[in-house]
Design a protein around this motif. Sequence first.
Motif, PDB file in Angstrom:
ATOM      1  N   CYS A  86     -19.921 -23.248  26.687  1.00  0.00           N
ATOM      2  CA  CYS A  86     -20.578 -24.001  27.757  1.00  0.00           C
ATOM      3  C   CYS A  86     -20.009 -23.521  29.081  1.00  0.00           C
ATOM      4  CB  CYS A  86     -20.346 -25.504  27.585  1.00  0.00           C
ATOM      5  SG  CYS A  86     -21.055 -26.510  28.922  1.00  0.00           S
ATOM      6  N   ASP A  87     -20.888 -23.163  29.988  1.00  0.00           N
ATOM      7  CA  ASP A  87     -20.484 -22.730  31.319  1.00  0.00           C
ATOM      8  C   ASP A  87     -20.685 -23.894  32.281  1.00  0.00           C
ATOM      9  OD1 ASP A  87     -19.618 -21.014  33.328  1.00  0.00           O
ATOM     10  OD2 ASP A  87     -21.651 -20.300  33.755  1.00  0.00           O
ATOM     11  N   VAL A  88     -19.596 -24.529  32.696  1.00  0.00           N
ATOM     12  CA  VAL A  88     -19.652 -25.733  33.526  1.00  0.00           C
ATOM     13  C   VAL A  88     -19.853 -25.352  34.990  1.00  0.00           C
ATOM     14  CG1 VAL A  88     -18.281 -27.655  34.414  1.00  0.00           C
ATOM     15  CG2 VAL A  88     -18.292 -27.156  31.969  1.00  0.00           C
ATOM     16  N   GLY A  89     -20.802 -26.017  35.651  1.00  0.00           N
ATOM     17  CA  GLY A  89     -21.104 -25.702  37.043  1.00  0.00           C
ATOM     18  C   GLY A  89     -21.592 -24.281  37.184  1.00  0.00           C
ATOM     19  N   SER A  90     -22.571 -23.911  36.366  1.00  0.00           N
ATOM     20  CA  SER A  90     -22.955 -22.507  36.210  1.00  0.00           C
ATOM     21  C   SER A  90     -23.510 -21.871  37.471  1.00  0.00           C
ATOM     22  CB  SER A  90     -23.978 -22.371  35.077  1.00  0.00           C
ATOM     23  OG  SER A  90     -24.141 -21.033  34.708  1.00  0.00           O
ATOM     24  N   GLY A  91     -24.093 -22.664  38.360  1.00  0.00           N
ATOM     25  CA  GLY A  91     -24.584 -22.106  39.618  1.00  0.00           C
ATOM     26  C   GLY A  91     -25.679 -21.080  39.409  1.00  0.00           C
ATOM     27  N   ALA A  92     -25.401 -19.835  39.776  1.00  0.00           N
ATOM     28  CA  ALA A  92     -26.368 -18.750  39.603  1.00  0.00           C
ATOM     29  C   ALA A  92     -26.249 -18.071  38.245  1.00  0.00           C
ATOM     30  CB  ALA A  92     -26.174 -17.716  40.706  1.00  0.00           C
ATOM     31  N   GLY A  93     -25.374 -18.617  37.375  1.00  0.00           N
ATOM     32  CA  GLY A  93     -25.225 -18.038  36.044  1.00  0.00           C
ATOM     33  C   GLY A  93     -23.975 -17.216  35.856  1.00  0.00           C
ATOM     34  N   SER A 107     -23.612 -18.088  21.705  1.00  0.00           N
ATOM     35  CA  SER A 107     -24.624 -19.081  22.047  1.00  0.00           C
ATOM     36  C   SER A 107     -24.140 -19.791  23.309  1.00  0.00           C
ATOM     37  CB  SER A 107     -24.810 -20.088  20.903  1.00  0.00           C
ATOM     38  OG  SER A 107     -25.725 -21.099  21.270  1.00  0.00           O
ATOM     39  N   VAL A 108     -24.899 -19.660  24.398  1.00  0.00           N
ATOM     40  CA  VAL A 108     -24.418 -20.062  25.718  1.00  0.00           C
ATOM     41  C   VAL A 108     -25.242 -21.218  26.264  1.00  0.00           C
ATOM     42  CG1 VAL A 108     -23.978 -19.300  28.081  1.00  0.00           C
ATOM     43  CG2 VAL A 108     -23.646 -17.705  26.176  1.00  0.00           C
ATOM     44  N   THR A 109     -24.553 -22.257  26.719  1.00  0.00           N
ATOM     45  CA  THR A 109     -25.176 -23.378  27.417  1.00  0.00           C
ATOM     46  C   THR A 109     -24.736 -23.350  28.868  1.00  0.00           C
ATOM     47  OG1 THR A 109     -25.302 -24.785  25.447  1.00  0.00           O
ATOM     48  CG2 THR A 109     -25.330 -25.890  27.585  1.00  0.00           C
ATOM     49  N   LEU A 110     -25.701 -23.352  29.776  1.00  0.00           N
ATOM     50  CA  LEU A 110     -25.419 -23.377  31.204  1.00  0.00           C
ATOM     51  C   LEU A 110     -25.560 -24.815  31.685  1.00  0.00           C
ATOM     52  CD1 LEU A 110     -27.582 -20.279  32.262  1.00  0.00           C
ATOM     53  CD2 LEU A 110     -25.195 -20.301  31.499  1.00  0.00           C
ATOM     54  N   LEU A 111     -24.464 -25.411  32.107  1.00  0.00           N
ATOM     55  CA  LEU A 111     -24.447 -26.806  32.537  1.00  0.00           C
ATOM     56  C   LEU A 111     -24.371 -26.859  34.053  1.00  0.00           C
ATOM     57  CD1 LEU A 111     -24.342 -29.790  31.787  1.00  0.00           C
ATOM     58  CD2 LEU A 111     -21.878 -29.565  31.433  1.00  0.00           C
ATOM     59  N   GLU A 112     -25.390 -27.423  34.662  1.00  0.00           N
ATOM     60  CA  GLU A 112     -25.512 -27.394  36.120  1.00  0.00           C
ATOM     61  C   GLU A 112     -26.226 -28.658  36.598  1.00  0.00           C
ATOM     62  OE1 GLU A 112     -25.624 -27.023  39.896  1.00  0.00           O
ATOM     63  OE2 GLU A 112     -24.532 -25.490  38.776  1.00  0.00           O
ATOM     64  N   PRO A 113     -25.671 -29.382  37.582  1.00  0.00           N
ATOM     65  CA  PRO A 113     -26.287 -30.640  38.013  1.00  0.00           C
ATOM     66  C   PRO A 113     -27.456 -30.499  38.992  1.00  0.00           C
ATOM     67  CG  PRO A 113     -24.216 -30.322  39.154  1.00  0.00           C
ATOM     68  CD  PRO A 113     -24.324 -29.197  38.160  1.00  0.00           C
ATOM     69  N   LEU A 114     -27.522 -29.412  39.761  1.00  0.00           N
ATOM     70  CA  LEU A 114     -28.519 -29.308  40.823  1.00  0.00           C
ATOM     71  C   LEU A 114     -29.833 -28.722  40.322  1.00  0.00           C
ATOM     72  CD1 LEU A 114     -26.434 -28.098  43.892  1.00  0.00           C
ATOM     73  CD2 LEU A 114     -27.028 -30.414  43.203  1.00  0.00           C
ATOM     74  N   LEU A 115     -30.933 -29.395  40.623  1.00  0.00           N
ATOM     75  CA  LEU A 115     -32.242 -28.991  40.126  1.00  0.00           C
ATOM     76  C   LEU A 115     -32.625 -27.589  40.579  1.00  0.00           C
ATOM     77  CD1 LEU A 115     -34.926 -29.583  38.706  1.00  0.00           C
ATOM     78  CD2 LEU A 115     -35.715 -30.683  40.818  1.00  0.00           C
ATOM     79  N   ARG A 116     -32.420 -27.270  41.846  1.00  0.00           N
ATOM     80  CA  ARG A 116     -32.841 -25.953  42.331  1.00  0.00           C
ATOM     81  C   ARG A 116     -32.112 -24.829  41.604  1.00  0.00           C
ATOM     82  NH1 ARG A 116     -29.444 -23.590  46.145  1.00  0.00           N
ATOM     83  NH2 ARG A 116     -27.711 -24.905  46.879  1.00  0.00           N
ATOM     84  N   ARG A 117     -30.888 -25.100  41.189  1.00  0.00           N
ATOM     85  CA  ARG A 117     -30.149 -24.081  40.443  1.00  0.00           C
ATOM     86  C   ARG A 117     -30.624 -23.989  39.004  1.00  0.00           C
ATOM     87  NH1 ARG A 117     -24.045 -25.498  42.710  1.00  0.00           N
ATOM     88  NH2 ARG A 117     -24.371 -24.690  44.835  1.00  0.00           N
ATOM     89  N   THR A 118     -30.918 -25.123  38.375  1.00  0.00           N
ATOM     90  CA  THR A 118     -31.394 -25.064  36.989  1.00  0.00           C
ATOM     91  C   THR A 118     -32.762 -24.395  36.922  1.00  0.00           C
ATOM     92  OG1 THR A 118     -32.339 -27.307  37.117  1.00  0.00           O
ATOM     93  CG2 THR A 118     -30.080 -27.101  36.308  1.00  0.00           C
ATOM     94  N   LEU A 119     -33.592 -24.588  37.933  1.00  0.00           N
ATOM     95  CA  LEU A 119     -34.883 -23.905  37.959  1.00  0.00           C
ATOM     96  C   LEU A 119     -34.682 -22.392  38.042  1.00  0.00           C
ATOM     97  CD1 LEU A 119     -36.917 -26.229  40.371  1.00  0.00           C
ATOM     98  CD2 LEU A 119     -37.174 -26.018  37.887  1.00  0.00           C
ATOM     99  N   PHE A 120     -33.765 -21.977  38.889  1.00  0.00           N
ATOM    100  CA  PHE A 120     -33.448 -20.554  39.003  1.00  0.00           C
ATOM    101  C   PHE A 120     -32.942 -20.008  37.671  1.00  0.00           C
ATOM    102  CE2 PHE A 120     -30.314 -17.193  39.737  1.00  0.00           C
ATOM    103  CZ  PHE A 120     -31.006 -16.307  40.544  1.00  0.00           C
ATOM    104  N   LEU A 121     -32.042 -20.728  37.026  1.00  0.00           N
ATOM    105  CA  LEU A 121     -31.480 -20.271  35.753  1.00  0.00           C
ATOM    106  C   LEU A 121     -32.556 -20.147  34.690  1.00  0.00           C
ATOM    107  CD1 LEU A 121     -28.212 -22.415  35.710  1.00  0.00           C
ATOM    108  CD2 LEU A 121     -28.369 -19.949  36.095  1.00  0.00           C
TER     109      LEU A 121
END
Length: 246
Positions: A86-93, A107-121
Amino acid sequence: MRPSSPDPAASGGGEPTDLVLGPAPEAVLSVFGARAADATRYAEILAGPGVTRGLLGPREVPRLWERHILNCAVVGELLPADIQICDVGSGAGLPGIVLALARPDLSVTLLEPLLRRTLFLDEVIDLLGLENVRVLRGRAEEFAGKERFDVVTSRAVAPLDRLAGWSLPLLRADGEMVALKGGSAEGELAESSELLAKLGATRWSVETVGAGIVEPPTTVIRVGIEQEIQVRGPKKQRPRNRRQGR
């Protein structure tokens, strides 16, 4: 399967800066192997829409390969095969997407709270065809005790004391937190060792990886646990006794 997403390189208003991404270093082929072309495409996305969408500073573009992509990729040397991370606060990945490219067995989980960043990811994952990656939107505290991983990674997220409080409850037994740090690593670890023990950590160290591939080598703090950390739910408030009106 997620619905098809637009190419993030097609959005963001064109070239963000005159600072240019350099050609891929020779090390990219040895580190990423068959996915070297995808790593190059990811670098191009970061240098273009990643900047215009506010996920990367424009001055980072010329040093994107060494300071960011290869700096993250070499952390794969520390990770066992076929694990869940799990990548915490993944940002831009970073480092999550980079590790998924360099190590397709993960197996990678990108954990990110901000919507604009999760959309980018999500857009990047679809564009690069990364079937070993998923995105979770939220804070680490929200998933503590609900999701468990073998390794939790992070990069430039928070000081070690706070980072450990978020990351360790996400680990399985015998799991490990791997935090990418800079020159402050030794000092942070010395200041936080007592807290780490209280949180349930049983081992910790500072290590460098990537000598001969990236200069300077990447510095990481590794913090391990033996038993899963149990997460307590919020305390229930007792109703106050109210006097009956006379």
